[in-house]
Design an enzyme around this catalytic site. Structure first.
Site, PDB file in Angstrom:
ATOM      1  N   GLY A   1      98.602  81.018  34.555  1.00 51.75           N
ATOM      2  CA  GLY A   1      97.360  80.322  34.254  1.00 51.75           C
ATOM      3  C   GLY A   1      96.194  80.875  35.048  1.00 51.75           C
ATOM      4  O   GLY A   1      96.101  82.080  35.308  1.00 51.75           O
ATOM      5  N   SER A   2      95.329  79.992  35.476  1.00 53.82           N
ATOM      6  CA  SER A   2      94.070  80.417  36.108  1.00 53.82           C
ATOM      7  C   SER A   2      94.249  81.054  37.472  1.00 53.82           C
ATOM      8  O   SER A   2      93.322  81.689  37.985  1.00 53.82           O
ATOM      9  CB  SER A   2      93.111  79.233  36.210  1.00 53.82           C
ATOM     10  N   THR A   3      95.428  80.925  38.100  1.00 51.97           N
ATOM     11  CA  THR A   3      95.625  81.630  39.374  1.00 51.97           C
ATOM     12  C   THR A   3      95.577  83.145  39.165  1.00 51.97           C
ATOM     13  O   THR A   3      95.261  83.891  40.089  1.00 51.97           O
ATOM     14  CB  THR A   3      96.959  81.241  40.039  1.00 51.97           C
TER      15      THR A   3
ATOM     16  N   LYS B   1      93.394  84.636  37.599  1.00 48.63           N
ATOM     17  CA  LYS B   1      91.993  85.055  37.621  1.00 48.63           C
ATOM     18  C   LYS B   1      91.637  85.763  38.932  1.00 48.63           C
ATOM     19  O   LYS B   1      90.642  86.488  38.982  1.00 48.63           O
ATOM     20  CB  LYS B   1      91.080  83.857  37.384  1.00 48.63           C
TER      21      LYS B   1
END
Length: 489
Positions: A215-217, A219
């Site tokens: 997920g957004s980790t 990024k």
């Protein structure tokens, strides 16, 4: 008469030579097959005829041996078995060995030639030297904080010392007691069947053997690639990022959970986790540079061992631009272990240098003499040093005023990144909650700990799952435990 004596002597010599040839044939050619024959219990009797060496955490054994008085005399015991099971694994007379019990089996069982001062004498007497000990890098306070933080929820925690790569905590939940599998009686068989049939999979080491969409980790990786490639040069400059963002070559529109993501700067997009900004950045960076950056962090590396093997994390490079956009926000085929995401945080905290993680500090003889020592592995430069400085700034903003405020620690600088990873058919599954972070005390020059937490909590309401709300408090407990421990000198 002497002629008959000579004939008899010659015949005896011939018989002796035949006997020696046959013995040599048995030893050299058929010996291994006899030794490996499952009906030959000699090696098993010798193996379990003495106590097994110890696995140590902070100088204290977390394993032991129990004298059963049976033919296979000594069985393995475990101190706080479920707490350390993802590290020790089990040593079973019936089902073999796993994890450290397997990777360091020769030392622990006493069969490593380096344990004996006179190996030829041991070969002659067919005896084994006492089992050696395995000294781990674990911080017991951090291990317990991670274990208690997860509690009854499914998930995993991995924590690393950024400057060295020493693994400080490795926890998987739910866990099990490896002592239940030590012997070879009917209770062991029943425990094996029960553990394997359990839908919660307590014997699965989620920290190193399970991959999740990060997920957004992820990024953090996309931001590193964009800064290194010069796609972004100013953290506060507005980007040309529509909201929603139509994936290239499709009619699929990607939206955001956060507000004010249209044309948001990298700082705002990172702080509030704008999907559209990072999906578009990944496309602008391109698959080659995204793949190279992910590879530098450890993705697609099948050779990581700590010393037992780690499931490879993956970043798919055979993607079109729409798939690349989703991959760049930690979705599509992007998968990571918690240990891998702890490595990502560690590289940022360590100025862009990543040291391969390791779990064994050294192995010793039973007397304490060192057999082998690990020490820090060579470092590799994952990103430009200035990129690491900028990412440290972005990650501290997340904890100071963004989605990761639940990880803030008074008297310490903390950087983090939240993630809520969708999964399942049509994203129907309960999302995984992620948090990656690093921390250093106000009196520390370098970061003391980098941590990754994933929680897969099927019992929670879908709307209650978030990296900041669910995973960040666990990471905070682990980081506090490390910061409150006096560092080794």
């Amino acid at each position: 008469m002497s002629r008959y004596i000579r004939h008899a002597a010659a015949f005896c010599v011939l018989l002796l030579a035949a006997l020696l040839v046959n013995t040599a044939r048995l030893q050299l050619f058929q010996g291994p097959s006899y030794g490996e024959n499952p009906f030959n219990r000699r090696s098993s009797i010798a193996r379990y005829g003495q106590p097994r060496g110890q696995i140590l955490v902070d100088g204290r054994p977390v394993t032991g041996s129990r004298d059963t008085g049976e033919q296979l005399r000594y069985e393995r015991t475990y101190v706080a078995g479920p707490l350390y099971a993802p590290v020790t694994g089990f040593a079973s007379q019936r089902y073999g060995t796993t994890f450290l019990e397997h990777a360091e089996d020769e030392v622990l069982a006493g069969t490593d030639p380096m344990l004996s001062a006179f190996p030829l004498w041991n070969d002659f007497t067919r005896s084994l030297p006492p089992g050696g000990n395995v000294v781990t890098t674990l911080n017991p306070a951090a291990q317990r904080a991670a274990f208690e933080g997860l509690g009854t929820r499914r998930g995993a925690v991995a924590a690393i010392e950024p400057a060295t790569g020493r693994i400080l905590a490795l926890v998987s939940a739910p866990s099990y007691d490896p002592g239940e599998l030590s012997g070879n009686g009917p209770t062991v068989t029943a425990a094996w069947a029960r553990l394997n049939a359990d839908p919660e999979k307590p014997m699965l080491n989620r920290a190193v053997r399970q991959t999740y969409p990060p997920g957004s980790t992820f990024k953090v990786v996309t931001a590193a690639a964009a800064l290194d490639a010069g796609v972004v040069t100013d953290l506060d400059a507005r980007t040309r990022s529509p909201d929603p963002y139509t994936l290239p070559g499709t009619r699929t529109r990607l939206a955001n959970e956060a507000d004010d993501c249209r044309d948001a700067s990298l700082r705002h997009a990172f702080e509030w986790s704008c999907n559209t900004v990072f999906a578009k950045l990944g496309v602008e960076v391109g698959v080659h540079d995204m793949r190279s950056t992910a590879r530098a962090f450890g993705f697609n590396d099948k050779g990581i061992r700590i010393p037992f093997s780690v499931a490879p994390s993956s970043f798919d490079s055979h993607v079109d631009r729409a798939q690349l956009a989703l991959s760049s926000i930690g979705q599509y085929n992007t998968r990571a272990t918690p240990l891998q995401m702890a490595m990502v945080a560690a590289a940022v905290a360590n100025g862009g240098q990543l040291r391969t993680p390791y779990l064994v500090e050294r192995t010793t003889r039973s007397s304490g003499g060192t057999v082998s020592a690990a020490g820090p592995r060579p470092a590799r430069q994952v990103m430009l040093p200035m990129t690491a400085v900028r990412l440290q700034e972005l990650m501290t903003d997340v904890v100071a005023e963004g989605t990761g405020t639940n990880a803030a620690i008074p008297g310490a600088t903390v950087g983090g990144k939240t993630g809520t990873a969708q999964h399942g058919l049509g994203n129907s599954g309960t999302p995984y909650a992620w948090f990656v972070a690093w921390a250093r005390g106000d009196g520390d020059v370098d970061a003391r700990v980098a941590v990754a937490v994933v929680v897969e909590d099927a019992s929670a309401r879908r709307g209650d799952i978030s990296g900041g709300g669910t995973a960040a408090p666990i990471a905070k407990r682990v980081m506090q435990a490390v910061l409150h421990t006096r560092p080794e000198r």
